[in-house]
Every structure is written in structure tokens, then in C-alpha cells.
Write an enzyme that holds these catalytic residues in place. Structure first.
Site, mmCIF file in Angstrom:
data_model
loop_
_atom_site.group_PDB
_atom_site.id
_atom_site.type_symbol
_atom_site.label_atom_id
_atom_site.label_comp_id
_atom_site.label_asym_id
_atom_site.label_seq_id
_atom_site.Cartn_x
_atom_site.Cartn_y
_atom_site.Cartn_z
ATOM 1 C CG HIS A 28 1.428 -3.594 2.611
ATOM 2 N ND1 HIS A 28 1.809 -3.693 3.928
ATOM 3 C CD2 HIS A 28 1.970 -4.675 1.985
ATOM 4 C CE1 HIS A 28 2.538 -4.778 4.103
ATOM 5 N NE2 HIS A 28 2.658 -5.402 2.941
ATOM 6 C CG ASP A 139 9.633 -7.542 -1.279
ATOM 7 O OD1 ASP A 139 10.060 -8.385 -0.482
ATOM 8 O OD2 ASP A 139 8.941 -6.566 -0.916
#
Ligand code: AMP
Length: 267
Positions: A28, A139
Site C-alpha cells: 500500500h 490484484d
């Protein structure tokens, strides 16, 4: 949030947005750094979106570490942490459904997942009004679905996809890695190593090789497929579902090297 975003725009500032479900890790943080380079104002959201979890998935158990997340955002120079308690009206009844790219892989084993993702990302785009939104390559299917949604629904923003950040042993960082028992954590790097070994065999053989390697290592395979030049896979390690993807070499090595390549790189 929306009035703040409007005021930024009136001042001529560009907004970069990083959507997350919190429990922030280095993956992140790399997106936040990338966003910092892309615009004047960086907004990070932390929201565990209930509509992307299936009824038997880990919504209640999903890690929540908001204080630590806020400290990390501050350290990296994010301007706003948007962490609303809830984003759905009690009688919410409007959905964004991408109806092609969402169907296979994670969409097949997690029905409704990408509808939840597309809906929350569309809502967040409308609240935060970003010029750029940064997503992680880990992802991959999510990136494809969001890019398609942005194109099909004319969202006025640019999508940036940032590379997967890994632990030293190759395991892709994920908030769900903390579910792994010590024994599972010790085996987890074999997942990435198997994908790298299989990907070296080129586009024609990569997916089958990945399936056979992962099976040999005793993983329960959810899927392993070649998509747009990447080998994308999901496995179960105990109760935890892990996903990862790697680029596939466009040219396969010479045939007699195959078996050796495979065995060397996973033992
Ligand atoms: P999540 O909090 O899992 O919903 O992820 C929020 C964003 O961080 C998504 O765009 C993910 O693709 C991205 N992300 C998660 N793990 C990683 C990683 N290891 N490397 C890079 N990006 C990641």
C-alpha cells in the site's frame, strides 16, 4: 470529502487517490508514494467494503488497524485519510457491474466480488474526484475491471498500476498474510517461486506447468491461467486464499531445458 475535493480543483490542484481496505503494508505504501509523485493532493481511503465479501468470507475477521494506518499515511505525506464508518444507505440498491472481465478467475470463485469492488470504487471516485487513481498489479483482475469501468462509464481520470511489492522471500505482501500459521507462512513463498519457474517456459506452457508444480507442492489450486501475457493464479493455504501473478517470457527456452528449469527453480 467531496466539498474539500471541489475546493482543491477550484485552486487548480490535481488529486491522486489510493483506495485501500486498511491494514496498510509496504505494498500500500508504495502506491501512496506513487500517488505523491502524480499530483498535488494525495487522498488515501481506508474502508473495508462489505459488498465485496461473500457470505462465508472474512469480513468480520478482516484486520483493522486505523491508528497505525493513519500514522503511516502521515509519515508518507498523504494529505487526507478518508476512513468513513459506512458508505451505503440502508436501502442502497444501485450497482456497477462489469459483465465480461469479472467472470473468470477470482470472479468465478467469489461471486459478486467484482460487483462490490466496481460499485465502491465508482462511489469513491464520485466522492474524491481524483485526476489519477493508483492500484496494485497484485490484484490484476481488479485492475482490468476498474480500467474497463473507467472507460465504459467515462470517468474523467487516469488509472496507474504499480508493481507488486514482495517480502524478501518472494511472497506478495497482503493484509491476509497475517492469517497464515507459521507453518503455512513457511510454505507460502513456494507459490511465487512456482509461478516464476512456470512463467519462464513461455506463454504456451506456463499455465499447465504452474498447475502441475503447485499440485506437486500440495497446494489447493483455485486457478492458474495466462491472461494478457501474465500468469495469474490463486491458491488456498489452509483457509487463506492467496493470489499472485507474474509476467510470462514471450519466448520459451529451448525444449530440452524445460524439465531442468522447472526442478531447479522450485527445489
Ligand atoms: P486492499 O487493501 O487489499 O484492498 O488493496 C488496496 C490496494 O493495494 C489495491 O490496489 C491492491 O492491488 C494494492 N496492493 C495490495 N497488495 C499489494 C502489493 N503487495 N503490492 C502492490 N500493491 C498492493
Amino acid at each position: 470529502m467531496q466539498s474539500f475535493a471541489r475546493r482543491c480543483k477550484q485552486r487548480g490542484q490535481r488529486i491522486a487517490f489510493v483506495p485501500t481496505m486498511g491494514a496498510l503494508h509496504e505494498g500500500h505504501l508504495s502506491l501512496i508514494r506513487r500517488a505523491r509523485r502524480a499530483a498535488d493532493v494525495v487522498v488515501v481511503s481506508v474502508y473495508v467494503n462489505p459488498t465485496q465479501f461473500g457470505p462465508r468470507e472474512d469480513l468480520a475477521a478482516y484486520p483493522r488497524t486505523l491508528r497505525k494506518d493513519a500514522a503511516a499515511c502521515r509519515r508518507l505525506g498523504a494529505d487526507v485519510l478518508f476512513a468513513p464508518p459506512s458508505l451505503y444507505a440502508r436501502d442502497h440498491s444501485t450497482w456497477v457491474e462489469e459483465s465480461h472481465l469479472s467472470l473468470g478467475r477470482c470472479g468465478a470463485s467469489r461471486p459478486g466480488h467484482f460487483r462490490g469492488v466496481a460499485t465502491i470504487v465508482a462511489k469513491l471516485f464520485n466522492i474524491i474526484l481524483p485526476d489519477v487513481a493508483v492500484f496494485g498489479q497484485k490484484d490484476a483482475q481488479q485492475c482490468d475491471v476498474i480500467r474497463r469501468m473507467v472507460r465504459d462509464l467515462d470517468f474523467p481520470l487516469r488509472i496507474v498500476v504499480a508493481p507488486t511489492v514482495r517480502e524478501a522471500d518472494g511472497l506478495a505482501m497482503s493484509s491476509r498474510n497475517r492469517y497464515l500459521t507459521p507453518a503455512e507462512r513457511a510454505r507460502a513463498p513456494l507459490f511465487h517461486r512456482a509461478l516464476v519457474a512456470a512463467a519462464r517456459l513461455g506463454p504456451r506452457r506456463a499455465a499447465a506447468a504452474a498447475r502441475s508444480l503447485l499440485k506437486r507442492q500440495g497446494f489447493r489450486i483455485d486457478h492458474a491461467e495466462l491472461v494478457n501475457g501474465r500468469l495469474c493464479a490463486a491458491i488456498f493455504l489452509g483457509k487463506t486464499r492467496l493470489i499472485d501473478n507474474v509476467a510470462v517470457a514471450m519466448r520459451a527456452p529451448r525444449p530440452r531445458d524445460h524439465r531442468r528449469d522447472l526442478d531447479e527453480s522450485v527445489t
